[in-house]
Write a protein that holds these residues in place. Structure first.
Motif, PDB file in Angstrom:
ATOM      1  N   MET A 191       0.833  -1.205   0.000  1.00 54.78           N
ATOM      2  CA  MET A 191       0.000   0.000   0.000  1.00 54.78           C
ATOM      3  C   MET A 191       0.862   1.247   0.000  1.00 54.78           C
ATOM      4  SD  MET A 191      -2.987  -1.157   2.701  1.00 54.78           S
ATOM      5  CE  MET A 191      -3.729   0.482   2.760  1.00 54.78           C
ATOM      6  N   ASP A 192       1.903   1.273   0.838  1.00 50.57           N
ATOM      7  CA  ASP A 192       2.800   2.431   0.899  1.00 50.57           C
ATOM      8  C   ASP A 192       3.472   2.660  -0.450  1.00 50.57           C
ATOM      9  OD1 ASP A 192       2.411   3.361   3.515  1.00 50.57           O
ATOM     10  OD2 ASP A 192       3.758   1.849   4.332  1.00 50.57           O
ATOM     11  N   ALA A 193       3.894   1.566  -1.087  1.00 53.49           N
ATOM     12  CA  ALA A 193       4.565   1.687  -2.381  1.00 53.49           C
ATOM     13  C   ALA A 193       3.624   2.266  -3.432  1.00 53.49           C
ATOM     14  CB  ALA A 193       5.095   0.323  -2.822  1.00 53.49           C
ATOM     15  N   ARG A 194       2.365   1.821  -3.432  1.00 50.13           N
ATOM     16  CA  ARG A 194       1.396   2.329  -4.402  1.00 50.13           C
ATOM     17  C   ARG A 194       1.074   3.799  -4.134  1.00 50.13           C
ATOM     18  NH1 ARG A 194      -1.478  -1.247  -7.473  1.00 50.13           N
ATOM     19  NH2 ARG A 194      -3.338   0.057  -7.505  1.00 50.13           N
ATOM     20  N   MET A 195       0.971   4.155  -2.852  1.00 49.15           N
ATOM     21  CA  MET A 195       0.569   5.521  -2.506  1.00 49.15           C
ATOM     22  C   MET A 195       1.674   6.532  -2.772  1.00 49.15           C
ATOM     23  SD  MET A 195      -1.765   5.181   0.928  1.00 49.15           S
ATOM     24  CE  MET A 195      -0.595   4.185   1.832  1.00 49.15           C
ATOM     25  N   THR A 196       2.921   6.148  -2.543  1.00 49.01           N
ATOM     26  CA  THR A 196       4.022   7.108  -2.614  1.00 49.01           C
ATOM     27  C   THR A 196       4.876   6.929  -3.859  1.00 49.01           C
ATOM     28  OG1 THR A 196       5.449   5.643  -1.293  1.00 49.01           O
ATOM     29  CG2 THR A 196       4.116   7.259  -0.101  1.00 49.01           C
ATOM     30  N   GLY A 197       4.499   6.002  -4.746  1.00 50.15           N
ATOM     31  CA  GLY A 197       5.270   5.791  -5.966  1.00 50.15           C
ATOM     32  C   GLY A 197       5.157   6.972  -6.915  1.00 50.15           C
ATOM     33  N   ASP A 198       5.981   6.955  -7.949  1.00 48.56           N
ATOM     34  CA  ASP A 198       5.930   8.021  -8.957  1.00 48.56           C
ATOM     35  C   ASP A 198       4.535   8.069  -9.576  1.00 48.56           C
ATOM     36  OD1 ASP A 198       8.580   8.620  -8.507  1.00 48.56           O
ATOM     37  OD2 ASP A 198       9.311   7.303 -10.112  1.00 48.56           O
ATOM     38  N   PRO A 199       3.929   9.245  -9.627  1.00 48.24           N
ATOM     39  CA  PRO A 199       2.568   9.334 -10.169  1.00 48.24           C
ATOM     40  C   PRO A 199       2.531   9.037 -11.660  1.00 48.24           C
ATOM     41  CG  PRO A 199       3.456  11.520  -9.755  1.00 48.24           C
ATOM     42  CD  PRO A 199       4.442  10.553  -9.167  1.00 48.24           C
ATOM     43  N   VAL A 200       1.432   8.426 -12.076  1.00 44.58           N
ATOM     44  CA  VAL A 200       1.214   8.115 -13.488  1.00 44.58           C
ATOM     45  C   VAL A 200      -0.011   8.879 -13.964  1.00 44.58           C
ATOM     46  CG1 VAL A 200       2.241   5.818 -13.223  1.00 44.58           C
ATOM     47  CG2 VAL A 200      -0.234   6.107 -12.934  1.00 44.58           C
ATOM     48  N   ALA A 201      -0.254   8.798 -15.261  1.00 45.32           N
ATOM     49  CA  ALA A 201      -1.436   9.454 -15.817  1.00 45.32           C
ATOM     50  C   ALA A 201      -2.696   8.739 -15.334  1.00 45.32           C
ATOM     51  CB  ALA A 201      -1.368   9.438 -17.342  1.00 45.32           C
ATOM     52  N   LEU A 202      -3.764   9.489 -15.209  1.00 47.42           N
ATOM     53  CA  LEU A 202      -5.035   8.910 -14.793  1.00 47.42           C
ATOM     54  C   LEU A 202      -5.506   7.889 -15.829  1.00 47.42           C
ATOM     55  CD1 LEU A 202      -7.377   9.178 -12.669  1.00 47.42           C
ATOM     56  CD2 LEU A 202      -8.455  10.752 -14.303  1.00 47.42           C
TER      57      LEU A 202
ATOM     58  N   LEU B  30      -3.718   3.956  -6.333  1.00 48.30           N
ATOM     59  CA  LEU B  30      -2.735   4.298  -7.350  1.00 48.30           C
ATOM     60  C   LEU B  30      -2.398   5.789  -7.288  1.00 48.30           C
ATOM     61  CD1 LEU B  30      -1.167   3.310  -9.897  1.00 48.30           C
ATOM     62  CD2 LEU B  30      -3.150   4.071 -11.234  1.00 48.30           C
ATOM     63  N   SER B  31      -1.118   6.098  -7.379  1.00 46.99           N
ATOM     64  CA  SER B  31      -0.660   7.485  -7.385  1.00 46.99           C
ATOM     65  C   SER B  31      -0.760   8.032  -8.802  1.00 46.99           C
ATOM     66  CB  SER B  31       0.790   7.555  -6.887  1.00 46.99           C
ATOM     67  OG  SER B  31       1.281   8.885  -6.947  1.00 46.99           O
TER      68      SER B  31
ATOM     69  N   ALA C 185      -4.692  16.333   3.135  1.00 48.70           N
ATOM     70  CA  ALA C 185      -4.663  15.282   4.164  1.00 48.70           C
ATOM     71  C   ALA C 185      -4.587  13.943   3.432  1.00 48.70           C
ATOM     72  CB  ALA C 185      -5.901  15.351   5.055  1.00 48.70           C
ATOM     73  N   PRO C 186      -3.398  13.577   2.959  1.00 51.63           N
ATOM     74  CA  PRO C 186      -3.273  12.406   2.088  1.00 51.63           C
ATOM     75  C   PRO C 186      -3.628  11.104   2.788  1.00 51.63           C
ATOM     76  CG  PRO C 186      -1.106  13.200   2.737  1.00 51.63           C
ATOM     77  CD  PRO C 186      -2.091  14.221   3.196  1.00 51.63           C
ATOM     78  N   VAL C 187      -4.069  10.137   1.991  1.00 44.85           N
ATOM     79  CA  VAL C 187      -4.354   8.813   2.510  1.00 44.85           C
ATOM     80  C   VAL C 187      -3.046   8.153   2.924  1.00 44.85           C
ATOM     81  CG1 VAL C 187      -4.261   7.782   0.200  1.00 44.85           C
ATOM     82  CG2 VAL C 187      -5.516   6.633   2.004  1.00 44.85           C
ATOM     83  N   ASN C 188      -3.074   7.408   4.022  1.00 46.27           N
ATOM     84  CA  ASN C 188      -1.884   6.684   4.484  1.00 46.27           C
ATOM     85  C   ASN C 188      -2.314   5.426   5.218  1.00 46.27           C
ATOM     86  OD1 ASN C 188      -2.307   7.356   7.376  1.00 46.27           O
ATOM     87  ND2 ASN C 188      -1.808   9.434   6.707  1.00 46.27           N
ATOM     88  N   THR C 189      -1.343   4.658   5.677  1.00 48.53           N
ATOM     89  CA  THR C 189      -1.641   3.382   6.335  1.00 48.53           C
ATOM     90  C   THR C 189      -1.714   3.506   7.855  1.00 48.53           C
ATOM     91  OG1 THR C 189       0.725   2.816   6.378  1.00 48.53           O
ATOM     92  CG2 THR C 189      -0.555   2.056   4.480  1.00 48.53           C
ATOM     93  N   ALA C 190      -1.644   4.748   8.372  1.00 45.04           N
ATOM     94  CA  ALA C 190      -1.626   4.916   9.832  1.00 45.04           C
ATOM     95  C   ALA C 190      -2.876   4.359  10.492  1.00 45.04           C
ATOM     96  CB  ALA C 190      -1.451   6.397  10.181  1.00 45.04           C
ATOM     97  N   GLY C 191      -4.000   4.435   9.807  1.00 45.06           N
ATOM     98  CA  GLY C 191      -5.251   3.972  10.412  1.00 45.06           C
ATOM     99  C   GLY C 191      -5.589   2.525  10.129  1.00 45.06           C
ATOM    100  N   VAL C 192      -4.709   1.830   9.410  1.00 46.82           N
ATOM    101  CA  VAL C 192      -4.972   0.425   9.103  1.00 46.82           C
ATOM    102  C   VAL C 192      -4.570  -0.427  10.303  1.00 46.82           C
ATOM    103  CG1 VAL C 192      -4.464  -1.505   7.556  1.00 46.82           C
ATOM    104  CG2 VAL C 192      -4.560   0.844   6.656  1.00 46.82           C
ATOM    105  N   PRO C 193      -5.498  -1.164  10.900  1.00 48.48           N
ATOM    106  CA  PRO C 193      -5.152  -1.944  12.103  1.00 48.48           C
ATOM    107  C   PRO C 193      -4.154  -3.052  11.795  1.00 48.48           C
ATOM    108  CG  PRO C 193      -7.356  -2.521  11.306  1.00 48.48           C
ATOM    109  CD  PRO C 193      -6.907  -1.338  10.503  1.00 48.48           C
TER     110      PRO C 193
END
Length: 226
Positions: free
Chosen positions: A39-50, A62-63, A182-190
């Motif tokens: 999840m972290d890799a997908r969220m913070t990876g290099d952004p791609v076109a929509l 997807l970023s 307020a970007p999405v992150n994994t902090a709230g994932v139990p």
């Protein structure tokens, strides 16, 4: 010796079950850490076109990088920030190629809910997401006051006539953004599997202790002597 069979059998079976549960939780911990890393890799990876067609299974988190116009069509989701009331600003985003997206711009203080925010051209980097916040207890939005209580993608996309997914802003090219991303992150994932594993292994030790105490009581006999 026959009198020891029951406590030994119960002790071995109980410890085996508890240890097995502890090992299972350790395995679940490794699995969950892998999921969070992905999840972290997908969220913070290099952004791609929509993507031309956004798929929930394929493109979740997807970023992406999108250029266009942030409109002044806003929905406000009640939340908290810094210990006080705040609002998430959800707006329609018009891309350069004519698509309308549901954009989570981020947070504003309670006092800034009604502040005017003019349309602005911007390039947004964010994550495709479908927040899962609604349950049977969630009240309906107060459309008169423009107060929502969860990010309901289906209802919000219908309200703003956008595609049925949400783009969560990570950063924007606005010179002075009036909204704090307020970007999405994994902090709230139990991820409580380590605590569960410790609990099961601790119970196994307690079970061993109780079994030994039981055997000792049998050995001493009714009079308390060996």
């Amino acid at each position: 010796m026959g009198r020891y069979i029951a406590p030994v059998l119960i002790g071995v079976v109980g410890v085996a079950i508890l240890v097995a549960l502890g090992i299972w939780q350790v395995q679940r911990l490794a699995w969950k850490e892998g999921v969070l890393a992905d999840m972290d890799a997908r969220m913070t990876g290099d952004p791609v076109a929509l993507p031309d067609v956004v798929d929930r299974e394929e493109h979740s988190l997807l970023s992406v990088k999108v250029a266009g116009r942030i409109t002044d069509e806003e929905l406000h989701v009640l939340t908290t920030a810094n210990g006080g009331p705040a609002f998430r600003v959800i707006t329609a985003f018009e891309t350069e190629d004519g698509r309308r997206l549901l954009l989570d711009r981020g947070l504003v203080d309670d006092s800034a809910k009604e502040a005017p925010r003019a349309p602005v051209e911007a390039t947004v980097v964010g994550n495709i997401h479908w927040p899962d916040e609604k349950d049977s207890w969630t009240p309906d939005p107060d459309l008169g006051k423009n107060i929502w209580y969860v990010r309901d993608v289906d209802m919000m996309s219908a309200e703003l006539a956008t595609e049925e997914f949400m783009l969560i802003t990570r950063r924007t090219t606005e010179a002075e953004p009036p909204v704090t991303p307020a970007p999405v992150n994994t902090a709230g994932v139990p991820n409580d599997h380590l605590q569960y594993a410790i609990t099961w292994f601790s119970l196994a030790l307690v079970w061993i202790g109780m079994t030994l105490y039981w055997i000792l009581r049998i050995r001493r006999g009714p009079e308390g002597t060996a």
